[in-house]
Design an enzyme around this catalytic site. Structure first.
Site, PDB file in Angstrom:
ATOM      1  N   ARG A   4       3.109   4.057   8.764  1.00  8.81           N
ATOM      2  CA  ARG A   4       1.962   2.486   8.527  1.00  8.81           C
ATOM      3  C   ARG A   4       2.708   1.878   7.234  1.00  8.81           C
ATOM      4  NH1 ARG A   4      -3.813   5.068   6.851  1.00  8.81           N
ATOM      5  NH2 ARG A   4      -3.800   2.825   6.278  1.00  8.81           N
ATOM      6  N   ARG A  56     -12.172   6.971  -1.820  1.00  9.20           N
ATOM      7  CA  ARG A  56     -11.805   5.525  -1.624  1.00  9.20           C
ATOM      8  C   ARG A  56     -13.120   4.570  -1.848  1.00  9.20           C
ATOM      9  NH1 ARG A  56      -6.426   5.455   0.221  1.00  9.20           N
ATOM     10  NH2 ARG A  56      -6.386   3.608  -0.947  1.00  9.20           N
ATOM     11  N   CYS A  83     -10.469   8.935   2.946  1.00 10.75           N
ATOM     12  CA  CYS A  83      -9.241   8.848   3.871  1.00 10.75           C
ATOM     13  C   CYS A  83      -8.549  10.180   3.361  1.00 10.75           C
ATOM     14  CB  CYS A  83      -8.133   7.907   3.730  1.00 10.75           C
ATOM     15  SG  CYS A  83      -7.285   8.019   2.158  1.00 10.75           S
ATOM     16  N   ASP A 100       1.469   6.344  -6.064  1.00 13.69           N
ATOM     17  CA  ASP A 100       2.280   6.376  -4.686  1.00 13.69           C
ATOM     18  C   ASP A 100       3.848   7.135  -4.670  1.00 13.69           C
ATOM     19  OD1 ASP A 100       0.850   3.428  -3.693  1.00 13.69           O
ATOM     20  OD2 ASP A 100       0.070   5.263  -3.624  1.00 13.69           O
ATOM     21  N   LYS A 144       4.294  -3.714   1.424  1.00 18.64           N
ATOM     22  CA  LYS A 144       3.042  -3.558   2.427  1.00 18.64           C
ATOM     23  C   LYS A 144       1.803  -3.863   1.468  1.00 18.64           C
ATOM     24  CE  LYS A 144       1.360   0.687   2.959  1.00 18.64           C
ATOM     25  NZ  LYS A 144      -0.178   0.981   2.457  1.00 18.64           N
ATOM     26  N   ASN A 145       1.840  -3.605   0.280  1.00 19.19           N
ATOM     27  CA  ASN A 145       0.657  -3.515  -0.558  1.00 19.19           C
ATOM     28  C   ASN A 145       0.670  -4.801  -1.214  1.00 19.19           C
ATOM     29  OD1 ASN A 145      -0.150  -1.003   0.444  1.00 19.19           O
ATOM     30  ND2 ASN A 145       0.078  -0.002  -1.469  1.00 19.19           N
TER      31      ASN A 145
HETATM   32  C1  EPZ Z   1      -3.956   0.814  -3.981  1.00 18.26           C
HETATM   33  O1  EPZ Z   1      -5.195   1.375  -3.242  1.00 18.26           O
HETATM   34  C2  EPZ Z   1      -3.070   0.934  -2.956  1.00 18.26           C
HETATM   35  N1  EPZ Z   1      -3.165   0.403  -1.475  1.00 18.26           N
HETATM   36  C3  EPZ Z   1      -2.731   2.490  -2.902  1.00 18.26           C
HETATM   37  O2  EPZ Z   1      -1.573   2.789  -1.765  1.00 18.26           O
HETATM   38  C4  EPZ Z   1      -2.444   2.938  -4.229  1.00 18.26           C
HETATM   39  O3  EPZ Z   1      -2.146   4.291  -4.296  1.00 18.26           O
HETATM   40  C5  EPZ Z   1      -3.609   2.765  -5.178  1.00 18.26           C
HETATM   41  O4  EPZ Z   1      -4.089   1.291  -5.032  1.00 18.26           O
HETATM   42  C6  EPZ Z   1      -3.198   3.208  -6.659  1.00 18.26           C
HETATM   43  O5  EPZ Z   1      -2.177   2.527  -6.985  1.00 18.26           O
HETATM   44  C7  EPZ Z   1      -3.247  -0.848  -1.379  1.00 18.26           C
HETATM   45  O6  EPZ Z   1      -2.993  -1.638  -2.287  1.00 18.26           O
HETATM   46  C8  EPZ Z   1      -3.577  -1.367   0.142  1.00 18.26           C
HETATM   47  P1  EPZ Z   1      -7.711   1.912  -6.598  1.00 18.26           P
HETATM   48  P2  EPZ Z   1      -6.729   1.152  -3.769  1.00 18.26           P
HETATM   49  O7  EPZ Z   1      -8.990   1.044  -6.166  1.00 18.26           O
HETATM   50  O8  EPZ Z   1      -6.898  -0.242  -4.297  1.00 18.26           O
HETATM   51  C9  EPZ Z   1     -11.173   4.769  -7.620  1.00 18.26           C
HETATM   52  C10 EPZ Z   1      -0.187   3.669  -0.378  1.00 18.26           C
HETATM   53  O9  EPZ Z   1       0.270   4.642  -0.480  1.00 18.26           O
HETATM   54  N2  EPZ Z   1     -12.164   3.365  -7.301  1.00 18.26           N
HETATM   55  O10 EPZ Z   1      -6.779   1.167  -7.445  1.00 18.26           O
HETATM   56  O11 EPZ Z   1      -7.800   1.662  -2.764  1.00 18.26           O
HETATM   57  C11 EPZ Z   1     -10.510   5.195  -6.652  1.00 18.26           C
HETATM   58  O12 EPZ Z   1     -11.095   6.183  -5.736  1.00 18.26           O
HETATM   59  C12 EPZ Z   1      -1.906   3.492  -0.997  1.00 18.26           C
HETATM   60  O13 EPZ Z   1       0.397   2.818  -0.074  1.00 18.26           O
HETATM   61  C13 EPZ Z   1     -13.531   3.530  -7.345  1.00 18.26           C
HETATM   62  O14 EPZ Z   1     -14.070   4.616  -7.935  1.00 18.26           O
HETATM   63  O15 EPZ Z   1      -6.827   2.170  -4.933  1.00 18.26           O
HETATM   64  C14 EPZ Z   1      -9.347   5.711  -7.070  1.00 18.26           C
HETATM   65  O16 EPZ Z   1      -9.664   7.017  -7.600  1.00 18.26           O
HETATM   66  C15 EPZ Z   1      -2.481   4.696  -1.122  1.00 18.26           C
HETATM   67  N3  EPZ Z   1     -14.254   2.465  -6.933  1.00 18.26           N
HETATM   68  C16 EPZ Z   1      -8.911   4.733  -8.465  1.00 18.26           C
HETATM   69  O17 EPZ Z   1     -10.042   4.120  -8.540  1.00 18.26           O
HETATM   70  C17 EPZ Z   1     -13.873   1.433  -6.302  1.00 18.26           C
HETATM   71  O18 EPZ Z   1     -14.646   0.386  -6.117  1.00 18.26           O
HETATM   72  C18 EPZ Z   1      -7.733   3.907  -8.082  1.00 18.26           C
HETATM   73  O19 EPZ Z   1      -8.134   3.394  -6.762  1.00 18.26           O
HETATM   74  C19 EPZ Z   1     -12.236   1.421  -6.087  1.00 18.26           C
HETATM   75  C20 EPZ Z   1     -11.558   2.407  -6.699  1.00 18.26           C
END
Ligand code: EPZ
Length: 431
Positions: free
Chosen positions: A405, A125, A120, A313, A22-23
């Protein structure tokens, strides 16, 4: 609202097939915005987030075909005309990964209006790192009634160092850079296989990218990209979930159509705990009998990290696993601020877990009891299915729409290898 009914006690036996990731599919579908040509993606999982992405792209003017029958889980996307480059709130609020259209939209059209995703269940996020990078590439960002508007004549290549490692941030800006003027260097990038998957599609579309899968990615901007046909990688998190299912149900399960090279940290932890794994090229066999530790499974600590570390995850699923291990294990969640919502539900099933800050301490082995439990987010739901499959009696899992999802036909796949699980309520997609 759909529920799962699960009766515990059956070992999982046979072969279970992993769907496409999915990702990977979500950023790859967004990448189609970068060209007027048709982009065909194969091995797309039949999950709700993909349907949401399809609605999002169609709302902007894209033509999207999505088929799972003979079409072999394929989508065809054509963004010849993007008449309305807006990601509307009513779609974005259901899937924060909608922010993945931001980079491609502004790169292709020079304008993007995206509803701020909001948080969420698992955390705030934010997308501040996406925004900072686009501003550095020359975009003007304004905010208007919950929407972010980005404008530019043409993005310019820049040297960007991400303050934090962000998966969709890396993907968003990687896509934007493919059409920027000049060279972009991205540092402190996410190294997840989903980033590498996206880069492979972009290269097939004519993008010039070096270093995907490492912390530093270099992109030479092009004036345009062309269409491509690409097959999405298998879902490493679904595969990891099935590994744990085979290990804790006392089964003998062959997990097919997976990529073991993406599962290194999960394999290492499960083997350390005494799970017996036979690793193939695109499959893994998991057996509980003949496990390496004669006294059953052994408690092993885990800390979630960015790839190639142990994935956040898989944290909830691993916690369900840890309840069946002898001894005390600590599970530390380093990525998201609120990803322990499965803890209280597992405790209600008899698990012995305490939480302090970002660390959960699990004391096992605990025999789990069936219960009526509530799913709170995608991966917490998977943890509850795992727990229910080994609990004594029949559990009812509510709000399984979270599961839909990101897991394709989960109850059918598990029933196919002997689990006693069925869905009650509406049929998927009728809601
Ligand atoms: C991706 O989310 C995945 N989703 C998530 O999978 C996964 O848990 C996550 O990466 C971590 O591996 C998709 O790929 C669609 P991040 P993402 O940006 O990109 C902070 C699932 O279960 N951050 O890597 O949103 C954030 O708050 C989902 O399939 C900022 O501060 O995660 C977090 O603490 C859930 N500012 C950390 O970075 C930003 O601009 C990592 O988030 C972006 C992120």
């Amino acid at each position: 609202m759909d529920k799962f009914v699960v009766r515990g006690g059956n070992p999982l036996l046979g072969t279970i097939k992993v769907s496409g990731a999915k990702n990977s599919a979500l950023p790859c579908m967004a990448a189609a915005i970068l060209t007027a040509d048709e982009v065909i993606l194969e091995n797309i999982p039949q999950v709700r987030d993909i349907e949401t992405e399809r609605k999002l792209l169609e709302s902007m003017g894209a033509e999207v075909e999505l088929g799972y029958g003979r079409a072999q889980h394929r989508t065809s996307i054509k963004c010849a005309v993007l008449s309305d480059p807006v990601a509307k709130y009513e779609i974005v609020k259901t899937m924060r990964a909608s922010s993945l259209v931001l980079g491609p939209l502004i790169a292709r059209t020079g304008i993007a209006r995206v509803a701020m995703p909001g948080g969420c269940a698992i955390g705030g996020r934010p997308i501040d790192l996406h925004i900072a990078a686009l501003e550095k590439m020359g975009a003007t960002i304004t905010y208007d009634h919950g929407y972010l508007e980005a404008r530019t004549d043409r993005l310019k290549g820049a040297h960007i160092v991400f303050d934090k490692i962000t998966v969709t941030g890396t993907e968003d800006i990687l896509m934007a850079a493919t059409l920027a003027e000049g060279e972009t260097i991205l540092e402190n990038c996410a190294r997840e296989p989903e980033v590498t998957d996206l880069a492979a599609l972009l290269i097939a579309m004519g993008a010039k990218i070096e270093g995907a899968g490492t912390s530093t990615i270099k992109i030479q901007g092009a004036s345009s990209l062309h269409g491509a046909r690409y097959r999405i990688n298998p879902d490493r998190i679904e595969a990891g979930t099935f590994l744990i299912a085979g290990a804790i149900t006392g089964g003998d399960l062959n997990i097919d159509c997976c990529d073991p090279t993406h599962l290194g940290s999960i394999i290492a932890k499960l083997e350390q705990a005494g799970v017996r794994l036979d690793i193939g090229t695109d499959s893994i066999r998991v057996r509980s009998e003949g496990s390496k530790t004669e006294g059953g499974l052994k408690a092993v600590d885990v800390t979630t990290e960015e790839y190639p570390g142990f994935p956040t995850d898989m944290q909830a699923q691993y916690m369900a696993f840890s309840t069946q291990c002898e001894g005390t294990s600590t599970i530390t969640e380093n990525i998201f601020e609120n990803r322990f919502m499965h803890v209280n539900e597992l405790i209600r099933m008899g698990a012995n877990i305490t939480v302090s800050g970002r660390t959960a301490t699990v004391r096992g082995k605990s025999p789990l009891q069936s219960a009526a439990v509530m799913c709170s987010d995608l991966r917490a739901s998977a943890a509850l299915v795992l727990a229910a499959m080994i609990a004594d009696g029949e559990s009812i899992l509510d709000r399984v729409y979270h599961m839909d999802r990101g897991y394709e036909r989960l109850e059918e796949k598990l029933r196919g290898v002997g689990a006693q699980i069925r869905r009650m309520g509406d049929v998927f997609g009728k809601r």
